[in-house]
Design a protein around this motif. Sequence first.
Motif, short mmCIF file in Angstrom:
data_model
loop_
_atom_site.label_atom_id
_atom_site.label_comp_id
_atom_site.label_asym_id
_atom_site.label_seq_id
_atom_site.Cartn_x
_atom_site.Cartn_y
_atom_site.Cartn_z
N GLU A 185 -14.17 7.93 -0.29
CA GLU A 185 -14.64 6.56 -0.11
C GLU A 185 -14.78 6.22 1.38
N PRO A 186 -15.56 6.97 2.17
CA PRO A 186 -15.72 6.63 3.57
C PRO A 186 -16.41 5.28 3.72
N GLY A 187 -16.09 4.58 4.81
CA GLY A 187 -16.65 3.25 4.99
C GLY A 187 -15.92 2.20 4.18
N LEU A 188 -14.66 2.51 3.81
CA LEU A 188 -13.85 1.61 2.99
C LEU A 188 -13.75 0.23 3.64
N LEU A 189 -13.97 -0.82 2.85
CA LEU A 189 -13.83 -2.20 3.31
C LEU A 189 -12.50 -2.74 2.81
N VAL A 190 -11.63 -3.16 3.73
CA VAL A 190 -10.29 -3.60 3.39
C VAL A 190 -10.12 -5.08 3.75
N PRO A 191 -10.13 -5.99 2.77
CA PRO A 191 -9.89 -7.41 3.06
C PRO A 191 -8.37 -7.67 3.09
N LEU A 192 -7.89 -8.29 4.15
CA LEU A 192 -6.48 -8.62 4.27
C LEU A 192 -6.29 -10.13 4.21
N ASP A 193 -5.15 -10.54 3.62
CA ASP A 193 -4.82 -11.96 3.53
C ASP A 193 -4.56 -12.53 4.91
N ASP A 194 -4.90 -13.82 5.08
CA ASP A 194 -4.57 -14.52 6.30
C ASP A 194 -3.13 -15.03 6.25
N VAL A 195 -2.69 -15.39 5.06
CA VAL A 195 -1.33 -15.90 4.86
C VAL A 195 -0.69 -15.08 3.74
N GLY A 196 0.50 -14.60 3.97
CA GLY A 196 1.19 -13.81 2.97
C GLY A 196 2.48 -14.47 2.54
N GLY A 197 3.27 -13.71 1.85
CA GLY A 197 4.59 -14.16 1.43
C GLY A 197 5.66 -13.30 2.08
N VAL A 198 6.90 -13.68 1.86
CA VAL A 198 8.03 -12.95 2.43
C VAL A 198 8.56 -11.96 1.39
N LEU A 199 8.67 -10.69 1.80
CA LEU A 199 9.27 -9.66 0.95
C LEU A 199 10.60 -9.26 1.55
N GLN A 200 11.66 -9.37 0.77
CA GLN A 200 12.99 -8.92 1.18
C GLN A 200 13.40 -7.77 0.28
N VAL A 201 13.73 -6.64 0.89
CA VAL A 201 14.16 -5.45 0.16
C VAL A 201 15.60 -5.17 0.52
#
Length: 297
Positions: A185-201
């Motif tokens: 899949e060359p040329g992959l388009l990756v949309p990222l969130d502007d606002v996320g949540g908090v992950l605690q592990v």
Amino acid sequence: DCCKDGDFVEVKVPDTGGIVGRVVDSRGDVVPSAILRMTRQSGGGEAQSLMVNGAHFELTGLAAGQHWISAEATLPGSDVVLQSEEVSFRVGPDEESSSTTLTIRLRDAEKFSGRVISRSTGGPLTGVRVDRFFPSVRAGTSPSVSTTDSDGRFSVDVPLDEPHLCLLFQGPGVPSFFLGVDRSEPGLLVPLDDVGGVLQVEVRTRAEGGGSGISWPLLVRDNCRVMPMQLGPSTDRTTSDGEIVRTFTAIVGSGPWNLCVFDEAGLLGWPSRRPEAASCRDGVVAPGRTLHLSGPS
């Protein structure tokens, strides 16, 4: 000489013994200059890197336990980084040293490109760090790192015989996110969130002498695994029974997140061998909210 890429080798050497080996290219020719990365998983999973110059290498003073080693190098006149798979070997508390030599073979590679954009605006995201790793990732695997340019584009090295790769995206200004993709899949388009949540592990270390065996908590998605420490910083506290509780906190992209605890067999057998459902915890991250995942004890 012994050992194909990814082979397990039983090496009987003293507690503070060593191992010798060489790095070769796909034709079997010795690579005069390479970077080795070695991990002793039973010692906390911290990787060590060293530069090797010359036809052969020798590692001394290795503690007893399981080790993984990989190599990478840039051949003269090329900007493509060639990388090996990991070779696993065990150093045992034996009085006699082994004469086994590891041969680490570099694999031909090519570039995999993509573009990172804002999910809300569709505009390019600049300065996002992109780490490439593989489904069978363990601490110490040779990485390939890129940073998105002004148009949001990135490019990472991928060995020609690796059909699937994993990508970890991190800041600035965007939540962390990782996913698995097909190398076709060359040329992959990756949309990222502007606002996320908090992950605690939350990762618990048993009190000394408690429990049996060693386990590794890893975040799982799309046949990919990543260590919690790769996402964010941690804080420690000690419980009344002597357990050390380490909590990793990160701002991550919205959607499902899964935490699974792997034993040694599961760590080495992934992805064909998967942890049982009882060894996993999952939840959904939403903007502005906190998801807490704690691995089964």
